[in-house]
Motif scaffolding. Structure first.
Motif, short mmCIF file in Angstrom:
data_model
loop_
_atom_site.label_atom_id
_atom_site.label_comp_id
_atom_site.label_asym_id
_atom_site.label_seq_id
_atom_site.Cartn_x
_atom_site.Cartn_y
_atom_site.Cartn_z
N PRO A 592 0.53 -1.25 0.16
CA PRO A 592 -0.05 0.16 0.07
C PRO A 592 0.92 1.20 -0.04
O PRO A 592 0.37 2.08 -0.51
CB PRO A 592 -0.98 0.14 1.39
CG PRO A 592 -1.10 -1.74 1.63
CD PRO A 592 0.32 -2.22 1.13
N ASP A 593 1.94 1.21 0.48
CA ASP A 593 2.71 2.44 0.82
C ASP A 593 3.55 2.75 -0.42
O ASP A 593 4.13 4.08 -0.36
CB ASP A 593 3.65 2.58 1.80
CG ASP A 593 2.94 2.42 3.35
OD1 ASP A 593 1.79 2.85 3.27
OD2 ASP A 593 3.48 1.71 4.22
N GLU A 594 3.72 1.79 -1.49
CA GLU A 594 4.63 2.09 -2.60
C GLU A 594 3.82 2.73 -3.52
O GLU A 594 2.61 2.65 -3.74
CB GLU A 594 5.04 0.73 -3.19
CG GLU A 594 5.88 -0.17 -2.11
CD GLU A 594 7.39 0.51 -2.26
OE1 GLU A 594 7.65 1.48 -3.05
OE2 GLU A 594 8.17 0.23 -1.39
N ALA A 595 4.56 3.61 -4.35
CA ALA A 595 3.92 4.76 -5.35
C ALA A 595 3.53 3.90 -6.52
O ALA A 595 2.44 4.29 -7.14
CB ALA A 595 5.05 5.70 -5.64
N SER A 596 4.31 2.83 -6.82
CA SER A 596 3.84 1.98 -8.04
C SER A 596 4.55 0.76 -8.13
O SER A 596 5.53 0.19 -7.59
CB SER A 596 4.50 2.96 -9.44
OG SER A 596 6.02 2.75 -9.55
N LEU A 597 3.92 -0.15 -9.00
CA LEU A 597 4.61 -1.46 -9.20
C LEU A 597 5.89 -1.47 -9.93
O LEU A 597 6.70 -2.34 -9.65
CB LEU A 597 3.38 -2.33 -10.00
CG LEU A 597 3.93 -3.83 -10.35
CD1 LEU A 597 4.13 -4.60 -9.10
CD2 LEU A 597 2.73 -4.65 -11.09
#
Length: 668
Positions: A592-597
């Protein structure tokens, strides 16, 4: 009332069908668009219109052409609507004469009069109609001009015709026709003269039909007797089919002389363009340049900003809305995780690539509708011939760039069974739109400065592998001589906005539909496997059933650069639909905290491993729908299984060479 719409390939038949029925079928400015009959209802509800595949003759050479003869023999036909190309009148009239011999009430739609005028061809419509003995209505199928008049004439029940006999085939043939029609008296619902002529021409479908009525020995004896008489009367006699063709040609020449006036004009612009785009040396570089520009627009100039905007919208406002709804209804943690981590992340992760998919399809439709794709087939013929195929086989492969399923079905236009089978086996190697989201994801993560070039290399690699395998297969499993390649180069046209939009939507809606069905169901299933494990529910991802399944086969992918359970699990779901690879990755790598895959993937792959993974996605087993279509078209479990196994083997070997070779050169 059943009205059959029939004409040569690329005469505007499908465009006319769309105008008369108000429906939309795929329109392409190249032959082989219609590979099976399509049915629509006239706007004024006078009856049904059946759009039959484009054919040059009622004597079929390919599987799709056989649809026409089968329809005429087995179905009820009230009237015939024959569309002909005014700029290619002489060639089109060969089919027209056969249709008139069929003996049904007929009407001719004279299309492309504008193109004929540009070429200095003036047609006297009244004289043409008088010569043929049927109404001739000028139309512009693309715009619908003249279609209202066409409907009025074909709706007029009082306009009954006594079709005159246009072609006299000579004493010997006419006597043989009389003998055969006498044998058929009272035994068939079809016009005996038409059946007799088709028999003597060698129409295999008519032969099977007649042999059910009359003893084969009697039929063959009559044919042999006629051939002997013609050999005695004509020193230049080659075959019955050739003789009948020559007699029709004589009549057509008289009709042309009476109704057509040709003016000498300068070399048309299209021919001047063709000297460049079909040039032996320039044709291929020009094609690759067009492809490169198309990918630049898809992945850099237009596609990336739109995809980023949609991604922000889905991960931002859309996710917030869903979370708000779930909180309002006091959804359980299980339902909350299913919707947010499973559906929104899984399906949304695929939908973010919709802009790029539609941009690519728009430019493919632009090339098709302009008439350029037929030139590509001509350019490729020189290469295809060297590997045991011809340029016609490249048309299904080009269609396969959109989706492999219609590409495989388009192989019906290929005359010889061997080349048709070979084209079916090789078309899945073409990079379809379902693979595009995988490419977009990985080039955005690892090849930011060279997106278009990397994607182009994958498309070209698919074609190169297909050509190499064609050479191997034609030298081993499928030995045979290459058939002659003949293709009509349609005039260049300025594509219409409405046509482009319809064509783009027709291609792209399948991607959206799959996101709402296959990907939706797959996302739920994959999330459940990731949410549960031997230890129960809500387990750590590495302890889930999905990790166990992926981990079981992961070691075999270690030598080719991606021996993680996450990569293996993604590949398994890719068999259902290649887009499912993306939804699976979005679920597996969900943080959830990551900006992008894309940022997360950098910790699992190197650039070399990422390229190896994309090549594997390009070549490994076709998706479930493609495999089912291969079985349907070949009718063989053996060839279907072969198509799955050889693709998997080729993918593994090539990725092994790429990854291990790259390591040797220090590219890891």
């Amino acid at each position: 009332m059943e009205i059959a719409l029939i004409g040569n390939p690329n005469t505007g038949k499908t465009s006319l069908f769309n105008n008369l029925t108000g429906s939309y079928e795929y329109v392409g400015n190249w032959s082989g668009v219609t590979v099976e009959k399509k049915v629509g209802v006239f706007k004024n509800n006078i009856g049904r219109l059946i759009d039959l595949p484009g054919v040059y003759s009622l004597n079929p050479l390919s599987k799709d052409e056989g649809v026409v003869t089968s329809y005429f023999l087995e179905e009820k036909v009230d009237r015939l609507l024959n569309i002909i190309d005014a700029s290619q009148l002489e060639r089109n009239l060969h089919l027209t004469l056969q249709l008139l011999e069929y003996g049904k009430h007929s009407l001719i739609g004279l299309n492309m009069v504008d193109v004929a005028k540009m070429r200095g061809i003036q047609i006297d419509v009244e004289k043409l109609a008088k010569s043929l003995g049927v109404p001739v209505i000028p139309v512009v199928a693309r715009s619908g001009k003249g279609c209202d008049v066409l409907v009025e004439v074909i709706s007029d029940q009082s306009n009954q015709q006594n079709l005159k006999r246009l072609v006299y085939y000579g004493k010997e043939v006419e006597e043989a026709i009389t003998k055969l029609t006498d044998m058929l008296a009272g035994k068939t619902d079809h016009l005996p003269r038409w059946l007799a002529l088709q028999w003597f021409e060698g129409n295999q479908y008519v032969k099977q039909h007649l042999q059910e009525i009359i003893e084969a020995e009697k039929l063959e004896s009559l044919t042999k007797e006629l051939e002997e008489k013609l050999k005695l009367a004509n020193n230049h006699f080659k075959s019955l089919a050739n003789y009948i063709y020559s007699k029709r040609k004589e009549v057509i020449e008289l009709i042309i002389e009476n109704a057509v006036h040709k003016e000498t004009k300068a070399v048309p612009l299209s021919e001047r363009i063709d000297t460049i785009v079909t040039n032996r040396y320039l044709g291929m570089p020009i094609f690759l340049l067009f492809m490169y520009l198309m990918f630049m627009l898809t992945f850099d100039w237009l596609g990336s900003p739109l995809t980023d905007a949609l991604d922000s919208f889905i991960t931002g406002p859309i996710t917030v809305v869903f979370e708000s709804i779930l909180n309002t209804v006091n959804a359980s943690d299980f339902i909350h995780a299913l919707v947010i981590e499973g559906l929104v992340t899984g399906v949304g992760g695929v939908l973010v690539f919709v802009p790029q998919i539609f941009i690519l399809f728009f430019f493919i439709s632009l090339l098709e509708d302009s008439g350029y794709m037929a030139r590509v087939a001509l350019v490729m013929d020189r290469i295809m011939e060297a590997v045991g195929l011809n340029g016609k086989a490249f048309i299904p492969m080009m269609i396969g760039f959109g989706c492999n399923v219609p590409g495989i079905m388009a192989a019906r236009t290929i005359e010889t069974p061997r080349e048709r089978l070979l084209t079916i086996l090789l078309t899945p190697l073409m990079s379809c739109s379902a693979r595009l989201p995988v490419y977009a994801l990985f080039v955005g993560a690892f090849f930011v400065g060279h997106k278009a070039f990397i994607v182009l290399s994958l498309y070209v690699l698919g074609m190169i592998v297909a050509l190499i395998l064609a050479k191997i297969f034609t030298a081993t499993l499928l030995k045979s001589e290459t058939s002659l390649f003949v293709i009509e180069l349609p005039p260049y046209r300025l594509p219409q906005i409405q046509s482009l939009w319809r064509s783009t939507w027709d291609k792209g809606k399948g991607f959206v539909r799959k996101a709402g069905t296959f990907i939706f169901a797959g996302s739920v299933f994959i999330w459940l496997l990731s949410y549960s494990g031997p230890g129960g529910l809500e387990v750590a991802m590495d302890d889930s059933f999905l990790a166990a399944i992926g981990g079981f086969i992961a070691p075999m992918f270690e030598p080719i650069g991606f021996g993680t359970w996450q990569a293996s699990a993604s590949l398994i779901t890719g068999f259902l639909a290649k887009e499912a690879v993306i939804s699976t990755m979005n679920i597996i790598y969900f943080v959830p905290d990551e900006a992008s895959l894309q940022g997360i993937l950098a910790g699992y792959y190197s650039p070399l491993a990422a390229y190896s993974f994309m090549v594997f996605i390009l070549l490994y087993i076709p998706c479930l729908a493609t495999a089912a279509t291969i079985y349907k078209e070949t009718g063989s479990r053996k060839w279907t299984a072969f198509s799955l196994l050889y693709a998997l083997a080729i993918a593994y070997v090539l990725c092994l060479v790429i990854y291990q070779g790259g390591k040797l050169f220090g590219l890891v």
